[in-house]
Design a protein around this motif. Structure first.
Motif, PDB file in Angstrom:
ATOM      1  N   GLY A   1      -5.835 -16.799   2.975  1.00  0.00           N
ATOM      2  CA  GLY A   1      -4.754 -17.231   2.104  1.00  0.00           C
ATOM      3  C   GLY A   1      -3.886 -16.127   1.548  1.00  0.00           C
ATOM      4  N   THR A   2      -4.043 -14.896   2.025  1.00  0.00           N
ATOM      5  CA  THR A   2      -3.247 -13.791   1.505  1.00  0.00           C
ATOM      6  C   THR A   2      -2.167 -13.391   2.500  1.00  0.00           C
ATOM      7  N   ASN A   3      -1.199 -12.614   2.015  1.00  0.00           N
ATOM      8  CA  ASN A   3      -0.110 -12.127   2.852  1.00  0.00           C
ATOM      9  C   ASN A   3      -0.517 -10.836   3.563  1.00  0.00           C
ATOM     10  N   PRO A   4       0.201 -10.474   4.628  1.00  0.00           N
ATOM     11  CA  PRO A   4      -0.067  -9.186   5.280  1.00  0.00           C
ATOM     12  C   PRO A   4       0.173  -8.029   4.310  1.00  0.00           C
ATOM     13  N   ARG A   5      -0.518  -6.932   4.557  1.00  0.00           N
ATOM     14  CA  ARG A   5      -0.353  -5.715   3.760  1.00  0.00           C
ATOM     15  C   ARG A   5       0.060  -4.575   4.682  1.00  0.00           C
ATOM     16  N   VAL A   6       0.646  -3.534   4.087  1.00  0.00           N
ATOM     17  CA  VAL A   6       1.078  -2.372   4.861  1.00  0.00           C
ATOM     18  C   VAL A   6       0.540  -1.112   4.192  1.00  0.00           C
ATOM     19  N   ASP A   7      -0.195  -0.304   4.952  1.00  0.00           N
ATOM     20  CA  ASP A   7      -0.697   0.981   4.472  1.00  0.00           C
ATOM     21  C   ASP A   7       0.137   2.109   5.058  1.00  0.00           C
ATOM     22  N   THR A   8       0.501   3.075   4.217  1.00  0.00           N
ATOM     23  CA  THR A   8       1.171   4.287   4.680  1.00  0.00           C
ATOM     24  C   THR A   8       0.392   5.491   4.163  1.00  0.00           C
ATOM     25  N   VAL A   9       0.309   6.533   4.993  1.00  0.00           N
ATOM     26  CA  VAL A   9      -0.477   7.718   4.648  1.00  0.00           C
ATOM     27  C   VAL A   9       0.266   8.964   5.108  1.00  0.00           C
ATOM     28  N   TRP A  10       0.241   9.990   4.272  1.00  0.00           N
ATOM     29  CA  TRP A  10       0.724  11.317   4.656  1.00  0.00           C
ATOM     30  C   TRP A  10      -0.377  12.321   4.341  1.00  0.00           C
ATOM     31  N   MET A  11      -0.637  13.235   5.281  1.00  0.00           N
ATOM     32  CA  MET A  11      -1.712  14.207   5.118  1.00  0.00           C
ATOM     33  C   MET A  11      -1.224  15.590   5.525  1.00  0.00           C
ATOM     34  N   SER A  12      -1.575  16.592   4.701  1.00  0.00           N
ATOM     35  CA  SER A  12      -1.320  17.990   5.044  1.00  0.00           C
ATOM     36  C   SER A  12      -2.658  18.718   5.107  1.00  0.00           C
ATOM     37  N   ALA A  13      -2.625  20.020   5.271  1.00  0.00           N
ATOM     38  CA  ALA A  13      -3.863  20.785   5.401  1.00  0.00           C
ATOM     39  C   ALA A  13      -4.724  20.727   4.147  1.00  0.00           C
ATOM     40  N   THR A  14      -4.107  20.478   2.981  1.00  0.00           N
ATOM     41  CA  THR A  14      -4.866  20.498   1.724  1.00  0.00           C
ATOM     42  C   THR A  14      -4.640  19.263   0.862  1.00  0.00           C
ATOM     43  N   GLN A  15      -3.921  18.258   1.377  1.00  0.00           N
ATOM     44  CA  GLN A  15      -3.554  17.107   0.549  1.00  0.00           C
ATOM     45  C   GLN A  15      -3.566  15.819   1.366  1.00  0.00           C
ATOM     46  N   THR A  16      -3.780  14.698   0.691  1.00  0.00           N
ATOM     47  CA  THR A  16      -3.531  13.386   1.288  1.00  0.00           C
ATOM     48  C   THR A  16      -2.824  12.511   0.260  1.00  0.00           C
ATOM     49  N   ILE A  17      -1.944  11.653   0.742  1.00  0.00           N
ATOM     50  CA  ILE A  17      -1.300  10.635  -0.091  1.00  0.00           C
ATOM     51  C   ILE A  17      -1.387   9.322   0.669  1.00  0.00           C
ATOM     52  N   GLY A  18      -1.794   8.265  -0.009  1.00  0.00           N
ATOM     53  CA  GLY A  18      -1.864   6.958   0.631  1.00  0.00           C
ATOM     54  C   GLY A  18      -1.400   5.867  -0.308  1.00  0.00           C
ATOM     55  N   GLY A  19      -0.690   4.886   0.239  1.00  0.00           N
ATOM     56  CA  GLY A  19      -0.214   3.770  -0.573  1.00  0.00           C
ATOM     57  C   GLY A  19      -0.262   2.470   0.203  1.00  0.00           C
ATOM     58  N   GLN A  20      -0.344   1.363  -0.517  1.00  0.00           N
ATOM     59  CA  GLN A  20      -0.379   0.050   0.118  1.00  0.00           C
ATOM     60  C   GLN A  20       0.682  -0.861  -0.490  1.00  0.00           C
ATOM     61  N   LYS A  21       1.349  -1.606   0.386  1.00  0.00           N
ATOM     62  CA  LYS A  21       2.262  -2.660  -0.037  1.00  0.00           C
ATOM     63  C   LYS A  21       1.502  -3.972   0.039  1.00  0.00           C
ATOM     64  N   VAL A  22       1.384  -4.654  -1.103  1.00  0.00           N
ATOM     65  CA  VAL A  22       0.589  -5.875  -1.178  1.00  0.00           C
ATOM     66  C   VAL A  22       1.359  -6.908  -1.990  1.00  0.00           C
ATOM     67  N   ASN A  23       1.249  -8.177  -1.584  1.00  0.00           N
ATOM     68  CA  ASN A  23       1.943  -9.264  -2.278  1.00  0.00           C
ATOM     69  C   ASN A  23       0.990 -10.448  -2.372  1.00  0.00           C
TER      70      ASN A  23
END
Length: 521
Positions: A373-395
Motif C-alpha cells: 500500500g505504499t508509493n515507490p521510493r527513490v534512494d540517492t547516494v554520493w560517496m568520496s574517499a572519506t565521506q558518504t551522503i545518502g537520501g531517500q524520497k518517500v511519500n
C-alpha cells in the motif's frame, strides 16, 4: 514468556521424507566460512545452559529465561563443528526448542485466541516460525542421521505446524514487501509442501516467490522492498541461499540466483571499505556505525572478503556484548551464514570493493518498488574517499519507525579513530524529499502530514565531541559542514551517548515548502 517461539496451527500432517543427507561439515566450507562460524560458536559456547539445553541470553532477559531462536542457530553450528559432544548437545538443544512450540488446536494467532497470557511481538514473535523452521530444515537435510526416529518425527511435526501457522497468517501481516521473512516463508512452505504432500503449499510458495520477484524487479532497478538494511539484507542472503541450495522448486532456484546476484552487487556498491560501513539511507538499521554493533551484512562481507575486511566491532571487546545497542544476539546468526555459504553465489568481481574503496567518487540511484500500500521510493547516494551522503524520497501517509528508519545519512572519517562521525535525519513526517549529490544533502517536506511537518531533527555524533555552530557552520572532528535554511538558528541539545540533537523549526509565518541544504566543506 519472552523467548518463546509461536508455531500455532489447527492440524498436523505426519509423513516420512527422504533427506539429502549432505552431511555438511565445517571442514567442507571455505576458510572464511570456517573462521566465521568458529568464532561465533566459541562465543556461544560459554553461555550454554546444560540443565535446560538452551543457550542462555545474557542481555535484556532476567536470570533463568532462555533464548530459543539463538539456540536454534547454535544447534546448526554445533552440527557443523561436530567436535567432542557437539552433536549430543545439538540434539538436546533441538529437542528442547521443540517443547517451546505453541500448538493451540483450532487457533491461529491472527484469527483466534492466543495462548493464555501472551502478547504478539512481546511475549512471542510470529516470525520465529520462519527463523527456527528453516534451521530445522537444515538439520534434516544435513544431519538427519544423527537423530533417532522419534526425534526425526518430532522435528517433522514441528515443521508442519510452523508451515501451517505461517500459511494462515493474514496477507497484510506478511506481504511480499516484508522481504526477509517473506523469502524464508516461501522456502519453508515449498519445502514442507513437497516433503509432506501438500500441493497447496507448493503452489502458494511458488506464487509468493514470484510476487517477491515482481516487487524486486519493479522499474528494472532490482531492489528488495526492505531495502539497504545492514541487518535484514543479511537475512535475505540467508533465505535466498536456501532457495538456491535446498529448494527442489526450479522457480525458487532461478529467481533466487537473480535476486542474490543483484544483492551482492548492491551491497558492494553501497559499501565503503575505507569507512567500513554501508552508506545510507536505511529502511531498517540498528545503528549508523557498523564498527560499533553486530550487523548480519558484516558476516556476509566476512564470507566474501575475510575477517579483516568485515565491518564489525572488536570481537574481544565487552562493549558490544554488554549493551543492547551492540546487538550481540545477531553474532549468533553467523553459523547459518556459514552453513548456507555454498549457495551464496558471490560474484568474484565485487570482492575488491569490500577490500578497498578506490580513488573515484560514486553516485548511486535506486528505485524501490511500491509494496503493502505504499508509493515507490527513490534512494540517492554520493560517496568520496572519506565521506558518504545518502537520501531517500518517500511519500507515505504515516511516519516510519524513527528507531530503525533513517531517510538521510551523512558519514565521515575521523582521523585516528575506528568509529566514524555521522549525521542522521529523524523522520517526523511520511513525506520527505532527501536527495544526495556531490558534497550536498537537500531535504524538504513538499506535502507534509502530521504535526512534525515543520521540524528538521538531526542527530549528530563525532566521537563524543561537542556539536556547536556559528552562522550555520559546524566544525567537528574530521568534517566541517554548513547548513543553510530559512528556519533560523537551531536548538542543540546533548544526549547521554555523546551524540547531539540539532533541531531546526520552520517558521509558522513562512508559507514556502520547508527546506534545508547541508553542504560538506
Amino acid at each position: 514468556m519472552k523467548g518463546l517461539v509461536t508455531w500455532i496451527s489447527s492440524a498436523l500432517l505426519l509423513a516420512v521424507a527422504n533427506y539429502a543427507m549432505a552431511q555438511t561439515t565445517l571442514g567442507s566450507l571455505s576458510a572464511n566460512a570456517q573462521s566465521l562460524a568458529t568464532l561465533s560458536l566459541e562465543w556461544m559456547d560459554k553461555d550454554w545452559d546444560g540443565s535446560g539445553f538452551l543457550k542462555r541470553e545474557t542481555l535484556d532477559f532476567p536470570p533463568g529465561v532462555h533464548e530459543v531462536r539463538q539456540t536454534a542457530f547454535y544447534a546448526v553450528g554445533l552440527m557443523l563443528r561436530n567436535q567432542g559432544n557437539d552433536t549430543a548437545r545439538a540434539v538436546q538443544a533441538v529437542n528442547a526448542i521443540l517443547t517451546q512450540q505453541y500448538n493451540v488446536t483450532g487457533a491461529v494467532y491472527d484469527e483466534g485466541p492466543t495462548p493464555t497470557g501472551t502478547v504478539e511481538y512481546s511475549s512471542y514473535d510470529p516470525n520465529w516460525r520462519e527463523f527456527i523452521g528453516t534451521t530445522l530444515i537444515l538439520q534434516l537435510e544435513n544431519w538427519s542421521g544423527r537423530y533417532n526416529a522419534t526425534e526425526i518425527a518430532n522435528i517433522e511435526a514441528a515443521l508442519q505446524l510452523a508451515a501451517l501457522g505461517s500459511y494462515n497468517r493474514a496477507a497484510t501481516s506478511i506481504p511480499p514487501s516484508y522481504s526477509n521473512i517473506a523469502i524464508m516463508r516461501a522456502f519453508m512452505l515449498d519445502y514442507v509442501g513437497r516433503n509432506y504432500n501438500n500441493p497447496t503449499y507448493v503452489s502458494y510458495a511458488t506464487s509468493f516467490a514470484q510476487q517477491i520477484y515482481s516487487l524486486f524487479s519493479y522499474n528494472g532497478d532490482n531492489t528488495l522492498y526492505e531495502y539497504n538494511s545492514p541487518t535484514y539484507t543479511g537475512v535475505d542472503f540467508y533465505g535466498l541461499s536456501l532457495w538456491i541450495n535446498y529448494s527442489q522448486n526450479r522457480v525458487l532456484n532461478n529467481l533466487g540466483k537473480q535476486i542474490i546476484n543483484a544483492l551482492w552487487n548492491d551491497l558492494a556498491a553501497f559499501y565503503h571499505a575505507g569507512l567500513k560501513n554501508i552508506a545510507g539511507p536505511y529502511d531498517r538499521a540498528y545503528g549508523i556505525d557498523m564498527t560499533q554493533y553486530i550487523a548480519i551484512d558484516a558476516q556476509w562481507i566476512w564470507l566474501a572478503a575475510g575477517q579483516q575486511h568485515a565491518p564489525l566491532p572488536d570481537l574481544n571487546s565487552t562493549v558490544w556484548q554488554t549493551t543492547v545497542s551492540g546487538h550481540p544476539g545477531d553474532w549468533g546468526f553467523a553459523p547459518l551464514v556459514a552453513a548456507v555459504s555454498p549457495g551464496a553465489s558471490i560474484p568474484s568481481n565485487i570482492v575488491p570493493l569490500f577490500q578497498s574503496f578506490g580513488s573515484y567518487c560514486r553516485e548511486l540511484k535506486r528505485y524501490i518498488g511500491p509494496g503493502n500500500g505504499t508509493n515507490p521510493r527513490v534512494d540517492t547516494v554520493w560517496m568520496s574517499a572519506t565521506q558518504t551522503i545518502g537520501g531517500q524520497k518517500v511519500n507515505e501517509s504515516t511516519t516510519r519507525d524513527p528507531t530503525q528508519y533513517y531517510p538521510a545519512v551523512v558519514q565521515w572519517q575521523i582521523p585516528g579513530q575506528v568509529a566514524i562521525g555521522h549525521l542522521t535525519l529523524t523522520p517526523t513526517t511520511g513525506v520527505i524529499t532527501a536527495v544526495a549529490s556531490e558534497k550536498r544533502l537537500s531535504v524538504s517536506y513538499p506535502k507534509p502530514y502530521g504535526n512534525g511537518k515543520d521540524v528538521f531533527k538531526f542527530i549528530v555524533y563525532a566521537n563524543g565531541a561537542a556539536v556547536t555552530q556559528n552562522k550555520g557552520v559546524y566544525t567537528l572532528p574530521g568534517q566541517t559542514f554548513t547548513i543553510s535554511t530559512a528556519a533560523g538558528a537551531p536548538n542543540i541539545t546533548a544526549n547521554a551517548n555523546g551524540s547531539y540533537n540539532v533541531v531546526y523549526t520552520w517558521p509558522a509565518t513562512n508559507t514556502a515548502i520547508p527546506s534545508l541544504t547541508l553542504t560538506l566543506n
